[in-house]
Write a protein that holds these residues in place. Structure first.
Motif, PDB file in Angstrom:
ATOM      1  N   ALA A 807      25.583   0.775  28.652  1.00  0.00           N
ATOM      2  CA  ALA A 807      26.584   0.113  29.679  1.00  0.00           C
ATOM      3  C   ALA A 807      26.121  -1.303  29.808  1.00  0.00           C
ATOM      4  CB  ALA A 807      26.242   1.051  30.786  1.00  0.00           C
ATOM      5  N   LEU A 808      24.980  -1.532  29.750  1.00  0.00           N
ATOM      6  CA  LEU A 808      24.284  -3.034  30.034  1.00  0.00           C
ATOM      7  C   LEU A 808      24.984  -3.749  28.919  1.00  0.00           C
ATOM      8  CD1 LEU A 808      22.875  -5.240  31.595  1.00  0.00           C
ATOM      9  CD2 LEU A 808      20.703  -4.327  30.622  1.00  0.00           C
ATOM     10  N   LEU A 809      24.766  -3.349  27.573  1.00  0.00           N
ATOM     11  CA  LEU A 809      24.994  -4.071  26.301  1.00  0.00           C
ATOM     12  C   LEU A 809      26.526  -4.632  26.450  1.00  0.00           C
ATOM     13  CD1 LEU A 809      24.418  -5.025  23.360  1.00  0.00           C
ATOM     14  CD2 LEU A 809      24.925  -2.799  22.630  1.00  0.00           C
ATOM     15  N   ALA A 810      27.347  -3.618  26.963  1.00  0.00           N
ATOM     16  CA  ALA A 810      28.904  -3.890  26.917  1.00  0.00           C
ATOM     17  C   ALA A 810      29.179  -5.443  28.034  1.00  0.00           C
ATOM     18  CB  ALA A 810      29.711  -2.939  27.618  1.00  0.00           C
ATOM     19  N   ASP A 811      28.357  -5.366  29.202  1.00  0.00           N
ATOM     20  CA  ASP A 811      28.390  -6.648  30.122  1.00  0.00           C
ATOM     21  C   ASP A 811      27.654  -7.676  29.530  1.00  0.00           C
ATOM     22  OD1 ASP A 811      29.860  -5.093  31.875  1.00  0.00           O
ATOM     23  OD2 ASP A 811      27.888  -4.265  32.825  1.00  0.00           O
ATOM     24  N   ARG A 812      26.597  -7.521  28.625  1.00  0.00           N
ATOM     25  CA  ARG A 812      25.967  -8.551  27.906  1.00  0.00           C
ATOM     26  C   ARG A 812      26.793  -9.454  27.066  1.00  0.00           C
ATOM     27  NH1 ARG A 812      19.690  -7.040  28.907  1.00  0.00           N
ATOM     28  NH2 ARG A 812      19.212  -8.622  30.317  1.00  0.00           N
ATOM     29  N   LEU A 813      27.565  -8.476  26.226  1.00  0.00           N
ATOM     30  CA  LEU A 813      28.332  -8.879  25.126  1.00  0.00           C
ATOM     31  C   LEU A 813      29.557  -9.869  25.705  1.00  0.00           C
ATOM     32  CD1 LEU A 813      28.499  -5.985  22.767  1.00  0.00           C
ATOM     33  CD2 LEU A 813      27.967  -8.283  22.236  1.00  0.00           C
ATOM     34  N   ARG A 814      30.136  -9.249  27.120  1.00  0.00           N
ATOM     35  CA  ARG A 814      31.091  -9.948  27.453  1.00  0.00           C
ATOM     36  C   ARG A 814      30.643 -11.099  28.157  1.00  0.00           C
ATOM     37  NH1 ARG A 814      32.258  -9.533  32.961  1.00  0.00           N
ATOM     38  NH2 ARG A 814      30.802  -7.885  33.363  1.00  0.00           N
ATOM     39  N   VAL A 815      29.551 -11.297  28.843  1.00  0.00           N
ATOM     40  CA  VAL A 815      29.095 -12.519  29.580  1.00  0.00           C
ATOM     41  C   VAL A 815      28.250 -13.317  28.489  1.00  0.00           C
ATOM     42  CG1 VAL A 815      27.838 -13.154  31.555  1.00  0.00           C
ATOM     43  CG2 VAL A 815      29.158 -11.094  31.816  1.00  0.00           C
ATOM     44  N   LEU A 816      27.568 -12.854  27.977  1.00  0.00           N
ATOM     45  CA  LEU A 816      26.496 -13.813  27.258  1.00  0.00           C
ATOM     46  C   LEU A 816      26.945 -14.064  25.732  1.00  0.00           C
ATOM     47  CD1 LEU A 816      23.193 -12.366  28.700  1.00  0.00           C
ATOM     48  CD2 LEU A 816      24.596 -14.242  29.522  1.00  0.00           C
ATOM     49  N   GLY A 817      27.740 -13.180  25.293  1.00  0.00           N
ATOM     50  CA  GLY A 817      27.882 -13.064  23.662  1.00  0.00           C
ATOM     51  C   GLY A 817      27.001 -12.162  22.575  1.00  0.00           C
ATOM     52  N   PRO A 818      27.409 -12.162  21.677  1.00  0.00           N
ATOM     53  CA  PRO A 818      26.437 -11.446  20.747  1.00  0.00           C
ATOM     54  C   PRO A 818      25.088 -11.799  20.235  1.00  0.00           C
ATOM     55  CG  PRO A 818      28.450 -12.236  19.548  1.00  0.00           C
ATOM     56  CD  PRO A 818      28.610 -12.445  20.985  1.00  0.00           C
ATOM     57  N   ASP A 819      25.122 -13.045  19.944  1.00  0.00           N
ATOM     58  CA  ASP A 819      23.868 -13.710  19.581  1.00  0.00           C
ATOM     59  C   ASP A 819      22.618 -14.424  20.576  1.00  0.00           C
ATOM     60  OD1 ASP A 819      24.992 -13.760  17.190  1.00  0.00           O
ATOM     61  OD2 ASP A 819      26.099 -15.437  17.320  1.00  0.00           O
ATOM     62  N   HIS A 820      23.166 -14.118  22.005  1.00  0.00           N
ATOM     63  CA  HIS A 820      22.136 -14.359  23.072  1.00  0.00           C
ATOM     64  C   HIS A 820      20.788 -13.434  22.716  1.00  0.00           C
ATOM     65  CE1 HIS A 820      20.438 -14.899  27.015  1.00  0.00           C
ATOM     66  NE2 HIS A 820      21.131 -15.920  27.201  1.00  0.00           N
ATOM     67  N   PRO A 821      19.656 -14.074  23.103  1.00  0.00           N
ATOM     68  CA  PRO A 821      18.399 -13.201  22.834  1.00  0.00           C
ATOM     69  C   PRO A 821      18.470 -12.017  23.811  1.00  0.00           C
ATOM     70  CG  PRO A 821      17.834 -15.592  22.957  1.00  0.00           C
ATOM     71  CD  PRO A 821      19.574 -15.377  23.270  1.00  0.00           C
ATOM     72  N   HIS A 822      19.007 -11.940  25.085  1.00  0.00           N
ATOM     73  CA  HIS A 822      19.110 -10.783  25.736  1.00  0.00           C
ATOM     74  C   HIS A 822      19.962  -9.749  25.133  1.00  0.00           C
ATOM     75  CE1 HIS A 822      18.150 -13.412  29.678  1.00  0.00           C
ATOM     76  NE2 HIS A 822      17.273 -13.318  28.509  1.00  0.00           N
ATOM     77  N   THR A 823      21.059 -10.248  24.621  1.00  0.00           N
ATOM     78  CA  THR A 823      21.816  -9.100  23.941  1.00  0.00           C
ATOM     79  C   THR A 823      21.172  -8.540  22.584  1.00  0.00           C
ATOM     80  OG1 THR A 823      23.826 -10.551  24.810  1.00  0.00           O
ATOM     81  CG2 THR A 823      24.275  -8.798  23.176  1.00  0.00           C
ATOM     82  N   ARG A 824      20.509  -9.634  21.996  1.00  0.00           N
ATOM     83  CA  ARG A 824      19.721  -8.943  20.795  1.00  0.00           C
ATOM     84  C   ARG A 824      18.665  -7.786  21.173  1.00  0.00           C
ATOM     85  NH1 ARG A 824      19.885 -14.433  19.130  1.00  0.00           N
ATOM     86  NH2 ARG A 824      17.448 -14.346  19.397  1.00  0.00           N
ATOM     87  N   ALA A 825      18.060  -8.259  22.263  1.00  0.00           N
ATOM     88  CA  ALA A 825      16.976  -7.600  22.689  1.00  0.00           C
ATOM     89  C   ALA A 825      17.512  -6.075  23.061  1.00  0.00           C
ATOM     90  CB  ALA A 825      16.300  -8.106  23.821  1.00  0.00           C
ATOM     91  N   ASN A 826      18.731  -6.122  23.788  1.00  0.00           N
ATOM     92  CA  ASN A 826      19.428  -4.885  24.269  1.00  0.00           C
ATOM     93  C   ASN A 826      19.426  -4.070  23.074  1.00  0.00           C
ATOM     94  OD1 ASN A 826      21.578  -4.593  27.262  1.00  0.00           O
ATOM     95  ND2 ASN A 826      21.122  -2.937  25.621  1.00  0.00           N
TER      96      ASN A 826
END
Length: 875
Positions: A807-826
């Motif tokens: 669920a968090l990954l969907a929000d991070r993709l929406r807000v931060l984008g696919p290449d943000h470190p937080h998204t990759r770590a997720n």
């Protein structure tokens, strides 16, 4: 007999009256249209009053013209009475009286004997005095209509209801009162309906005297006596139902002694922009506001039905005009007269080269019998503002407010020392201006409905169209100093540490409004860009809006290059800000490349020993580490430290910051114990030089606790974070981002020390506070969600943890984008827990799993569970 009046000439009084009015008009240098607006009369009424061969103007019209032209009303009214007497003998007829435009049959010709208190003229009733405004085309029913009707119904047979419709110019107060008057008249609910344009005391007195003459058949030579007889008649038990509307009351004092009395059969409605306590006290007040979006859409949908615009075009136009009814009506007329689309009108509205007067119909084409354009509607109030106590400050205070956020201006901006010094320079007397003087002016402007002063904060709201009208009427020579004064005031209010997110947002919104209204004034070829432009960008980033901060600095850098040149220090500083927040937004490699290019330019322009060059080397080392080379970062910081000591000394704050980051990257390079030892030594020096409560000292305590935990002592980390937390609460406040960071870190290490359930409970509380303070999409809020997911899995429920991570990954993709470190770590977290083989409940595996799977992360970034954490770039 007046000078120049021939007693044998029946038309002499009228001729002399018109001559004096024409002379006054010439001296005032006004057109007839401008005079109509100032006198609150129709253009036809003014034209007929001044034109030879037209009927005698009414006493009410003459009183309004005398007030507008600043002529002696008593003399002109005597001439009007003489001319009216001639009209009664059948030689001419008065205009502008009674209902409609049809000349009224005078009381003298009706030959009905009536005395005050004994109204026996049955053929007179129902009776109407004054001219009711026509109802607007496509008029929208509003909640205030229902309020007025409800009080009309409740007032029958009981005491009189005094109602005051209060609001800024253009919101439709007159239309609300007119609609009430039309409804009650057509329903036969009143015997006497009286409409008075209450622009002056004389106008009210004349109208009352005229009503007394109509009702009693007796004409008083003294209007004051006639007004007194009318008020006395209202008090008599004649059971006549009456409604008196006093429209557009300019000065509440004009009604002293003229308020209709309390009684069982009457009702008074006043429309006014004023909000004085003396006017509102003891009376029912209806605050008339703007149209709702639905009302605006309904109005434009009908009014512009012949156009091919989409409903969304109407919505955007209404938003641009701030849902002001008067502005919507005049914009619609302008669009229809010129065959425009809403989009084209909006383009013209955004064109700063056009004034509001250029975007309204010509005076003769104004809709719904409007007396003035949007801009002119407020002109008299703006002029009157300068006469308020303390004098001479109303207009300059309004000019300052006109450059700020229309929705929420902190009143403290206008009471700063830099603003009060500016206001003193605008005073002809050069008397000092104190903060309480400004507060008095703000209350005065509030009473005039030119702004709304909210006592909470306090904050100020000013309609955007009033702001534009004020800006367009301001003298050009004041423009630059107005803007720079406000910019200085904003910087003086900006705290070094933003403990209140809403306050920071308010300061940024006002900076953005100032930039939109007066950006050229914030740039100077000698001094460069104003500091407020940099402060606002940094505030964006430090509040968690890292992408917005990067965009801000990118735009700032482009503007600086155009205005100052590519090698100006402020252009280079803007590039540094962009690189910093580009990296914080997840593009570490892009930040590294941008910082490398910046370093080359600063070495060439400033030299190797300039502080800005050293800062760029610092940032370059940091982004080298964030790009995946912690050992190279540590080496670069070590080399930089030698130069910092040589140039600045060992105790300089920037030298101490370099030591902190050197220790950090040594830990990231696999030497956590060495990092902890270096930070322990640094803590003593920072507390000695900066003090124990300095934010940098607390950052070192935070980092030390983190590396103590990663060096194998999670219990020591828990103890250190617990000791740090109350100091942060005391110094920064409970809702400051660093305070919330420490709570997050404390919970994390509580779990690592063997209490995952305790960690979950603490993180739930942190999450709720971050959600409240920062919102759901703030990176820090999402990091706490990640911590909750991690410790849910570690507490023995990996499936629930995976669900939370997805669920968090969907929000991070929406807000931060696919290449943000937080998204990759997720993504790595999901992969890891989907294949986790171990016993999550074994306390001995917790720390090793964290180091193995998650890696060490800087707690000040709140990314305490990601390999790719980002640290706030050094200053």
């Amino acid at each position: 007999m007046h000078d120049g009046q021939d007693g044998d000439d029946p038309a002499a009084a009228l001729t002399e009256l018109r001559r004096r009015l024409a002379d006054g008009l010439a001296l005032a240098r006004l057109s007839q249209t401008q005079l109509a607006a100032r006198a609150h009369l129709g253009r036809t009424t003014v034209w007929e009053a001044l034109s030879v061969g037209k009927p005698v103007p009414s006493a009410e019209t003459v009183a309004a013209l005398a007030c507008a032209l600043k002529l002696p009303a008593a003399d002109l009214l005597e001439l009007q009475r003489a001319a009216a007497e001639t009209a009664r003998r059948g030689l001419t007829s008065p205009i502008g009286e009674c209902s409609g435009r049809t000349p009224r049959t005078s009381a003298a010709l009706q030959r009905v004997e009536v005395t005050a208190g004994a109204p026996n003229r049955s053929q007179l009733w129902p009776h109407r005095v004054g001219v009711l405004p026509v109802l607007a085309n496509c008029r929208q029913e509003r909640p205030a209509d229902r309020d007025l009707d409800a009080f009309m119904a409740s007032g029958r047979g009981t005491a009189v209801v005094w109602q005051v419709l209060s609001g800024m110019g253009g919101v439709g107060k007159t239309q609300l009162a007119a609609a009430l008057a039309h409804r009650t008249w057509q329903a036969g609910e009143v015997d006497l309906l009286m409409w008075v344009t209450a622009a002056s005391r004389d106008a009210v007195v004349i109208a009352y005297a005229q009503a007394a003459a109509d009702i009693t058949g007796l004409q008083d030579d003294d209007p004051e006596q006639g007004a007194a007889r009318f008020l006395a008649w209202l008090s008599e038990p004649h059971h006549r139902r009456w409604l008196i509307v006093l429209d557009d009351l300019q000065n509440p004092g004009d009604l002293n002694g003229l308020w209709p009395p309390a009684g069982p059969s009457g009702r008074t409605v006043v429309t006014t922009r004023r909000r004085d306590a003396a006017l509102l006290s003891g009376r029912y007040v209806v605050e008339v506001g703007l149209f709702t979006p639905g009302q605006s859409a309904a109005y434009l949908g009908v009014r512009l039905s012949a156009n091919s615009d989409l409903p969304s075009d109407h919505d955007r136009l209404a938003e641009d005009l701030g849902h002001l009814p008067l502005a919507l009506a005049q914009a619609a007329a302008y669009i229809l007269d010129r065959g425009l689309s809403c989009a084209e009108y909006r383009r013209r509205l955004r064109d700063v080269r056009r004034r509001l007067t250029d975007l309204a119909p010509e005076p003769e084409a104004l809709p719904d019998e409007h007396r003035a354009t949007v801009a002119a509607t407020w002109s008299l109030s703006i002029d009157h503002a300068d006469t308020l106590t303390p004098p001479g400050l109303g207009r300059p205070v309004l000019e300052l407010a006109a450059l700020l956020d229309p929705n929420s201006i902190p009143a403290e901006i206008l009471t700063t020392s830099v603003v009060t010094a500016y206001l003193r320079s605008r005073r002809s007397s050069q008397e000092p201006v104190e903060a309480h003087d400004v507060r008095d002016v703000l209350h005065g402007l509030h009473r005039l409905s030119l702004l709304t002063l909210n006592p909470v904060g306090p904050t100020i709201r000013v309609h955007a169209l009033i702001q534009r009208a004020v800006r367009e009427s301001a003298h050009p020579e004041h423009a630059n100093l107005l803007a720079t004064t406000l910019a200085d005031a904003l910087v003086s209010l900006w705290p070094d540490i933003e403990c209140d997110p809403s306050h920071g947002q308010m300061l940024r919104a006002n900076t953005a409004a100032l930039r939109a209204a007066a950006e050229p004034a914030l740039w100077n070829t000698t001094t460069g860009a104003h500091r407020v432009l940099f402060t606002a960008g940094t505030s964006l980033g430090e509040s968690g809006l890292v992408s917005a901060a990067a965009a801000h600095y990118s735009d700032l850098g482009s503007t600086a290059a155009q205005r100052l040149g590519p090698e100006h220090p402020h252009t280079l500083a803007a590039r540094a800000g962009h690189a910093r927040w580009q990296g914080e937004a997840g593009d570490a490699s892009g930040a590294l490349a941008a910082t490398e290019a910046l370093l080359a330019d600063r070495l060439r322009v400033l030299g190797p020993d300039h502080l800005d060059t050293l800062t760029t080397r610092h940032n370059l080392a940091y982004w080298q580490g964030e790009s995946g080379d912690p050992a190279g970062a540590a080496t670069a910081f070590d080399a930089l430290l030698n130069d910092m000591v040589r140039l600045l000394g060992p105790d300089h704050p920037d030298t101490l910051t370099t030591r902190n980051d050197l220790a950090w990257w040594r830990g990231k390079a696999g030497k956590p114990a060495e990092a902890a030892a270096a930070l322990q030594a640094l803590l003593g020096d920072r507390q000695r030089v900066l003090g124990p409560d300095h934010p940098h000292s607390m950052i070192t305590r935070n980092d030390l606790a983190w590396w103590q935990g990663l060096a194998g002592n999670p219990n020591a980390a828990v103890d250190a974070f617990r000791a740090l937390l109350p100091d942060l609460v005391r110094v920064l406040g409970p809702d400051h981002p660093r305070t919330l960071t420490t709570r997050n870190n404390l919970a994390w290490w509580q779990g690592a020390a063997g209490d995952p359930n305790g960690a979950l409970a603490a993180l739930e509380e942190v999450y709720l506070d971050r959600l409240r303070v920062l919102g759901p999409d703030h990176p820090h809020t999402m990091i706490t969600r990640g911590s909750l997911a991690y410790w849910t899995a570690m507490a023995g429920d990996p499936d629930a943890g995976i669900t939370a991570f997805k669920a968090l990954l969907a929000d991070r993709l929406r807000v931060l984008g696919p290449d943000h470190p937080h998204t990759r770590a997720n993504r790595r977290q999901i992969a890891y827990w989907s294949n986790y083989p171990g016993d999550q409940t074994a306390a001995g595996t917790l720390l090793s799993d964290m180091v193995q799977v998650l890696g060490p992360d800087h707690p000040d970034t709140l990314t305490v569970w990601s390999h790719d954490s980002t640290q706030t770039s050094p200053p």
